[in-house]
Design an enzyme around this catalytic site. Structure first.
Site, mmCIF file in Angstrom:
data_model
loop_
_atom_site.group_PDB
_atom_site.id
_atom_site.type_symbol
_atom_site.label_atom_id
_atom_site.label_comp_id
_atom_site.label_asym_id
_atom_site.label_seq_id
_atom_site.Cartn_x
_atom_site.Cartn_y
_atom_site.Cartn_z
ATOM 1 N N GLY A 241 37.443 -19.489 -16.800
ATOM 2 C CA GLY A 241 37.702 -20.887 -17.136
ATOM 3 C C GLY A 241 36.420 -21.591 -17.527
ATOM 4 C CB SER A 242 35.698 -25.157 -17.909
ATOM 5 O OG SER A 242 36.061 -25.690 -16.642
ATOM 6 N N GLY A 246 34.022 -23.417 -12.553
ATOM 7 C CA GLY A 246 33.175 -22.510 -11.805
ATOM 8 C C GLY A 246 32.306 -23.228 -10.785
ATOM 9 C CD GLU A 263 33.440 -12.619 -17.451
ATOM 10 O OE1 GLU A 263 32.832 -13.287 -18.322
ATOM 11 O OE2 GLU A 263 33.163 -11.443 -17.178
ATOM 12 C CB CYS A 297 35.261 -17.723 -23.448
ATOM 13 S SG CYS A 297 35.799 -16.014 -23.316
#
Length: 512
Positions: A241-242, A246, A263, A297
């Site tokens: 995700g963003s 995180g 990630e 991404c």
């Protein structure tokens, strides 16, 4: 522009696909979780979120399954993943179509994502017979030292909308052969694809006699995710995700000494050198920047081109962008589908305005494309991919915008290009287009790209499962898929065996 499907027809088609995938009718009239398709912007149905108590019960069942699954031989665990791969082959067309319906990907990308699932299953099945440690030289005579890898525990997977099934499979295929049950919390924007994957995983478990709870699903928003993240029985939390997400998750897991696999965001660049094959470069750039409507991404955000060829490259890109077919991702001719929702469209517009305020020149694109009629046209968000030429790498250029917005910057020296490439907070993917072997090797060296992925003469977007996928800095440092990524899902023990009649101590220590 390609033809559009009506929302009623799309809803019917979705129901038929779910039925063939073994999901049936999952909708509840009083559900709190709304399922939408970005193709029309309309609601497909509603589902009910899991409460924190239900999440705890699901994790408890996974923990019980772990007690059995961890002592099941690796090759036997591999049979579950083999069966899952076979089911994915059988249902590839339907699952690929569901990815297109729910995430907005064009047909070939939806099918490609399912193929990626099949590929990781193949890799994991082979891995199930290769979970090996090292034999290590010891200084003590009559002794042997070795390492072993053992199952870790319950793995929690939190995935994003843009790869609604592949990311789950990267984690699950490896975790399952490593002896770990999986509890998956998908994006609330793509829950139907998750239900389909879980139905296939459950069928695979049934066929091979695996514990039913080795693969489970929890649905909901941030509260559901937090319940999964905070549960001390979840040994590893894998988050895609963003960077913002995180930052929220990492301290919670670290605070209970759990493991993390992150990630997160990317702000990926392509350096275009004077020697580059421009025809190949343009093709690669257009896919990397406009493919998936810029919602990967690994999407290309920045082109750093030598000033001697900058005008030529920009003109070629402008012509290519003007021909991109935009429309329903279910139509074969489409190359650019919709943004996921209105929030993504708003971010797209704000980023373009900020770039222009920083002196950027809009070369092409940026407009909203109206497709369908009435409410459907208002609720869906299609845009013309945009190219913005920038005088410098300003703050907006250094920020990731999850939309088809690409910035073009110029450089004069190769050292300047490398410095620009690395001068962002993220470190996921990177590329260079050059026929100069010295430039290519410098780019790949320790003094070159600081990203987890560095490519030569291909774009930064897209990766094969044989290599480890992931990046550095604010991308999080996690690695998934191939190479030795499997080690994240296991715990290591170092063993020393004394087969002599003596008891020598290490480092020559004398005691007694």
């Amino acid at each position: 522009m390609t033809a559009m499907i009506s929302h009623d027809d799309l809803t019917t088609r979705t129901g038929d696909i779910l039925s063939r995938l073994g999901v049936g009718n999952p909708f509840s009239a009083d559900g709190d979780l709304s399922c939408h398709s970005p193709i029309t912007g309309g609601e497909l149905g509603r589902l009910r979120s899991h409460s924190a108590e239900e999440v705890a019960d699901i994790v408890g069942r996974a923990q019980q399954a772990f007690e059995q699954w961890r002592v099941t031989p690796g090759p036997v665990r591999g049979q579950l993943v083999r069966e899952l791969g076979n089911l994915l082959r059988e249902h590839k067309q339907d699952l690929g179509a569901l990815v297109s319906i729910e995430a907005g990907k064009i047909v070939s990308e939806g099918l490609g994502e399912v193929q990626e699932m099949i590929d990781i299953c193949e890799l994991a099945v082979g891995l199930s017979r290769q979970l090996f440690g090292n034999t290590i030289a010891t200084e003590r005579p009559g002794h042997r030292m070795m390492e072993q890898w053992h199952p870790l525990g319950v793995v929690g997977v939190i995935s994003a909308f843009n790869f609604p099934v592949a990311v789950w499979s990267w984690n699950s295929a490896l975790a399952l052969v490593c002896g770990d049950p999986v509890v998956w919390k998908p994006s609330e924007k793509t829950v139907l694809t998750a239900l389909a994957c879980q139905a296939l995983a459950a069928e695979a478990a049934r066929r091979v006699g695996a514990p039913e709870a080795v693969s489970q699903l929890v649905l909901g928003g941030a509260d559901t995710g937090q319940a999964l993240v905070d549960d001390p029985r979840v040994a590893l939390v894998s988050v895609t995700g963003s960077t913002r997400m995180g930052r929220a998750v990492a301290p919670r897991v670290a605070g209970r000494f759990g493991r993390l696999l992150l990630e997160l965001g990317g702000n990926n660049a392509a350096i275009v050198a004077p020697s580059a094959d421009l025809e190949l470069t343009v093709r690669a750039i257009v896919f990397s920047a406009a493919g998936t409507a810029g919602q990967r991404c690994t999407s290309l955000r920045r082109v750093i081109v030598h000033s001697s060829i900058a005008d030529q490259l920009v003109e070629a890109l402008k012509k290519a962008y003007a021909t991109l077919p935009i429309g329903s991702p279910l139509e074969e001719g489409t190359l650019v589908g919709p943004l996921i929702d209105g929030g993504a469209y708003e971010s797209f517009g704000k980023a373009m305005a900020a770039a222009q305020a920083d002196g950027g020149e809009l070369i092409v694109g940026g407009e909203r494309v109206s497709l369908g009629e009435g409410e459907q046209a208002e609720q869906s968000f299609y845009v013309q991919p945009a190219i913005m030429r920038m005088p410098r790498q300003s703050d907006i250029v250094k920020s990731e915008t999850f939309a088809p917005l690409m910035y073009v910057l110029s450089y004069d020296s190769f050292d300047e290009a490398i410095a620009m490439q690395n001068d962002v907070a993220q470190g996921l993917s990177s590329s260079i287009f050059t026929l100069d072997v010295r430039e290519a090797e410098r780019f790949l060296s320790a003094a070159g790209s600081d990203c987890g992925i560095a490519n030569v003469n291909i774009g930064p977007s897209g990766a094969e499962i044989g290599g480890a996928f992931g990046g550095e800095k604010e991308t999080g440092g996690g690695r998934e898929a191939g190479s030795d990524s499997w080690k994240a899902y296991m715990r290591r023990t170092t063993n020393t065996i004394n087969y002599s009649t003596e008891l020598p101590l290490a480092q020559g220590v004398q005691f007694g």
